[in-house]
Every structure is written in C-alpha cells, then in structure tokens.
Write a protein that holds these residues in place. Structure first.
Motif, PDB file in Angstrom:
ATOM      1  N   THR A   1       0.836  -1.207   0.000  1.00 58.26           N
ATOM      2  CA  THR A   1       0.000   0.000   0.000  1.00 58.26           C
ATOM      3  C   THR A   1       0.865   1.250   0.000  1.00 58.26           C
ATOM      4  O   THR A   1       0.630   2.199  -0.753  1.00 58.26           O
ATOM      5  N   ASN A   2       1.911   1.247   0.848  1.00 56.78           N
ATOM      6  CA  ASN A   2       2.817   2.401   0.898  1.00 56.78           C
ATOM      7  C   ASN A   2       3.530   2.592  -0.440  1.00 56.78           C
ATOM      8  O   ASN A   2       3.669   3.721  -0.925  1.00 56.78           O
ATOM      9  N   GLY A   3       3.996   1.481  -1.034  1.00 60.83           N
ATOM     10  CA  GLY A   3       4.668   1.568  -2.327  1.00 60.83           C
ATOM     11  C   GLY A   3       3.745   2.066  -3.419  1.00 60.83           C
ATOM     12  O   GLY A   3       4.147   2.862  -4.284  1.00 60.83           O
ATOM     13  N   TYR A   4       2.507   1.595  -3.401  1.00 56.02           N
ATOM     14  CA  TYR A   4       1.502   2.002  -4.397  1.00 56.02           C
ATOM     15  C   TYR A   4       1.243   3.510  -4.292  1.00 56.02           C
ATOM     16  O   TYR A   4       1.221   4.228  -5.299  1.00 56.02           O
ATOM     17  N   GLN A   5       1.079   3.990  -3.064  1.00 52.59           N
ATOM     18  CA  GLN A   5       0.817   5.418  -2.865  1.00 52.59           C
ATOM     19  C   GLN A   5       2.040   6.257  -3.213  1.00 52.59           C
ATOM     20  O   GLN A   5       1.921   7.333  -3.808  1.00 52.59           O
ATOM     21  N   LEU A   6       3.214   5.755  -2.857  1.00 53.50           N
ATOM     22  CA  LEU A   6       4.446   6.485  -3.151  1.00 53.50           C
ATOM     23  C   LEU A   6       4.669   6.589  -4.651  1.00 53.50           C
ATOM     24  O   LEU A   6       5.038   7.649  -5.170  1.00 53.50           O
ATOM     25  N   ARG A   7       4.424   5.496  -5.363  1.00 57.05           N
ATOM     26  CA  ARG A   7       4.587   5.505  -6.816  1.00 57.05           C
ATOM     27  C   ARG A   7       3.643   6.514  -7.448  1.00 57.05           C
ATOM     28  O   ARG A   7       4.022   7.293  -8.329  1.00 57.05           O
ATOM     29  N   ASN A   8       2.382   6.520  -7.011  1.00 53.94           N
ATOM     30  CA  ASN A   8       1.410   7.453  -7.575  1.00 53.94           C
ATOM     31  C   ASN A   8       1.780   8.893  -7.269  1.00 53.94           C
ATOM     32  O   ASN A   8       1.643   9.786  -8.119  1.00 53.94           O
ATOM     33  N   SER A   9       2.270   9.122  -6.056  1.00 56.83           N
ATOM     34  CA  SER A   9       2.674  10.470  -5.678  1.00 56.83           C
ATOM     35  C   SER A   9       3.830  10.953  -6.542  1.00 56.83           C
ATOM     36  O   SER A   9       3.810  12.080  -7.061  1.00 56.83           O
ATOM     37  N   CYS A  10       4.833  10.086  -6.729  1.00 57.13           N
ATOM     38  CA  CYS A  10       6.001  10.470  -7.530  1.00 57.13           C
ATOM     39  C   CYS A  10       5.658  10.660  -9.000  1.00 57.13           C
ATOM     40  O   CYS A  10       6.240  11.497  -9.692  1.00 57.13           O
ATOM     41  N   ALA A  11       4.707   9.859  -9.484  1.00 57.92           N
ATOM     42  CA  ALA A  11       4.345   9.944 -10.899  1.00 57.92           C
ATOM     43  C   ALA A  11       3.598  11.227 -11.235  1.00 57.92           C
ATOM     44  O   ALA A  11       3.644  11.696 -12.373  1.00 57.92           O
ATOM     45  N   HIS A  12       2.934  11.809 -10.237  1.00 57.74           N
ATOM     46  CA  HIS A  12       2.082  12.967 -10.521  1.00 57.74           C
ATOM     47  C   HIS A  12       2.522  14.245  -9.813  1.00 57.74           C
ATOM     48  O   HIS A  12       1.897  15.290 -10.000  1.00 57.74           O
ATOM     49  N   ASP A  13       3.573  14.164  -9.022  1.00 56.18           N
ATOM     50  CA  ASP A  13       4.055  15.344  -8.310  1.00 56.18           C
ATOM     51  C   ASP A  13       5.580  15.376  -8.365  1.00 56.18           C
ATOM     52  O   ASP A  13       6.248  14.614  -7.678  1.00 56.18           O
ATOM     53  N   ALA A  14       6.110  16.277  -9.182  1.00 52.10           N
ATOM     54  CA  ALA A  14       7.562  16.348  -9.369  1.00 52.10           C
ATOM     55  C   ALA A  14       8.286  16.734  -8.087  1.00 52.10           C
ATOM     56  O   ALA A  14       9.494  16.506  -7.954  1.00 52.10           O
ATOM     57  N   GLY A  15       7.580  17.278  -7.126  1.00 56.82           N
ATOM     58  CA  GLY A  15       8.209  17.696  -5.886  1.00 56.82           C
ATOM     59  C   GLY A  15       8.187  16.646  -4.790  1.00 56.82           C
ATOM     60  O   GLY A  15       8.613  16.918  -3.668  1.00 56.82           O
ATOM     61  N   SER A  16       7.734  15.461  -5.106  1.00 51.53           N
ATOM     62  CA  SER A  16       7.655  14.395  -4.101  1.00 51.53           C
ATOM     63  C   SER A  16       9.047  14.033  -3.591  1.00 51.53           C
ATOM     64  O   SER A  16      10.006  13.988  -4.359  1.00 51.53           O
ATOM     65  N   GLN A  17       9.116  13.763  -2.292  1.00 54.82           N
ATOM     66  CA  GLN A  17      10.379  13.401  -1.672  1.00 54.82           C
ATOM     67  C   GLN A  17      10.379  11.907  -1.330  1.00 54.82           C
ATOM     68  O   GLN A  17       9.431  11.393  -0.757  1.00 54.82           O
TER      69      GLN A  17
END
Length: 202
Positions: free
Chosen positions: A71-87
C-alpha cells in the motif's frame, strides 16, 4: 472476445484456463487489491496477503505485513508519478525493494502451485474446495558457504549438498527439489533471496 469467453467457461470444466487479461497486463500500476484478487481467483484461501507475509518470513525477508508495504509503495509511486516535488528517502526505496521482492517470490510460489494443481485437473470450486495455503509451499535454500554453496531443505540442519563451484549445480539441486515440488531459493550473505526457481512445471 471469444478467447476470453472460452477461458471463463473453462472454470466449469477441465482443463482450466487462465484469461489473458487476468494478471493486469494492461495496468501501469497494480494495487494491493488487484494482487489479492488474483490470488483468490486461483484458490488461495483466507487472507492472501497474510500468506505472502508468512512466505516472506520463511525465506528470510522479515515478518512485517506485506500488504502495508504494498500500500505504501503504491501510494508512493502514484505520488512520484504525478508530483515532481515528491520526496523519497533511501530507506523508503530499500523498504520498497525488499517488500516487492518478497511479494513477487510469494506470488510466484503460490500461483505456480495453483497452476500445477489446475493442470492436473483440480478445478477450483470456490464454494467447497480446499484452499491453497502458504504452508503448502516448501522451500530448499542455496546459501553461501566457505567452499561455495550450501544446499539445505527448509527447517533442515544438515546440508543436502555442498556445491564447490562458484555457481551451484542447479540441475542436481532442482532434481531433488522436484521430488516434493519445493521452491529453490538462492540467498546472499544476509540470507536475503537473490533469485528463485519453482519446480511445479514439468
């Protein structure tokens, strides 16, 4: 459409066939719910994520709930794919890699066993059939040894063989593993799996 309809109809007869779209080939990102659905369809009983977690623990990848990691990986992947500022921290990447490896190994082991059973004519009856469990899967390990590789059955104390070459004699190892349909797992010095081979197929 005819091919997919035939695969669906096969669930009422033998041999059982898998739909070509069953494993999410058209998706760019599989969710934890998708993986759970796949495992339930092939007859894994109870909570499939619990079975994956138990397998991860048995092969040396820890006992943390894999569903949480997925679940964490799924959310992290989606965040990184759609937000260039994701850390993303190095620890998050390491956790993701470990959890992904554990999930892939467990999924492969369970689906390979289900595939063999279906090939042998054990058609799934979702209402009454005995379900596939993590305890049905057995392992044989290849661990680093001063002379090469130590081959040992899961829970065993004595080595079945010591492989003196830089690469183990996989043919002999697989022949022993096939007798009980064991999954052969090669591990590194940390006892983490680096690769594996199922022995369910001829």
């Amino acid at each position: 459409m005819q091919d997919e309809a035939d695969a669906i109809a096969s669930t009422a007869r033998n041999p059982y066939g898998f739909s070509g779209v069953m494993f999410g080939y058209d998706r760019s990102n599989l969710s934890p719910a998708n993986l759970k659905d796949f495992l339930e369809v092939v007859g894994v009983g109870g909570d499939p994520w619990r079975h994956l977690t138990m397998i991860a623990s048995r092969v040396g990848l820890g006992g943390l709930p894999l569903k949480d990691g997925a679940t964490n990986g799924y959310q992290l992947r989606n965040s990184c794919a759609h937000d260039a500022g994701s850390q993303v921290t190095p620890q998050q990447i390491e956790d993701f890699l470990r959890d992904s490896l554990a999930t892939a190994l467990g999924f492969d082991a369970l689906v390979s066993r289900a595939g063999r059973l279906l090939h042998e004519g054990n058609v799934i009856d979702l209402g009454r059939a005995r379900k596939l469990l993590d305890t049905d899967i057995k392992f044989r390990f290849l661990d680093p040894h001063p002379k090469g590789w130590r081959e040992v059955k899961e829970g065993g104390v004595h080595a079945a063989a010591i492989h003196r070459a830089s690469e183990p004699d996989m043919a002999a190892c697989l022949a022993r593993a096939r007798a009980n349909y064991e999954v052969v797992v090669r591990r590194d010095a940390r006892s983490w799996p680096t690769d594996w081979t199922t022995t369910e197929c001829p």
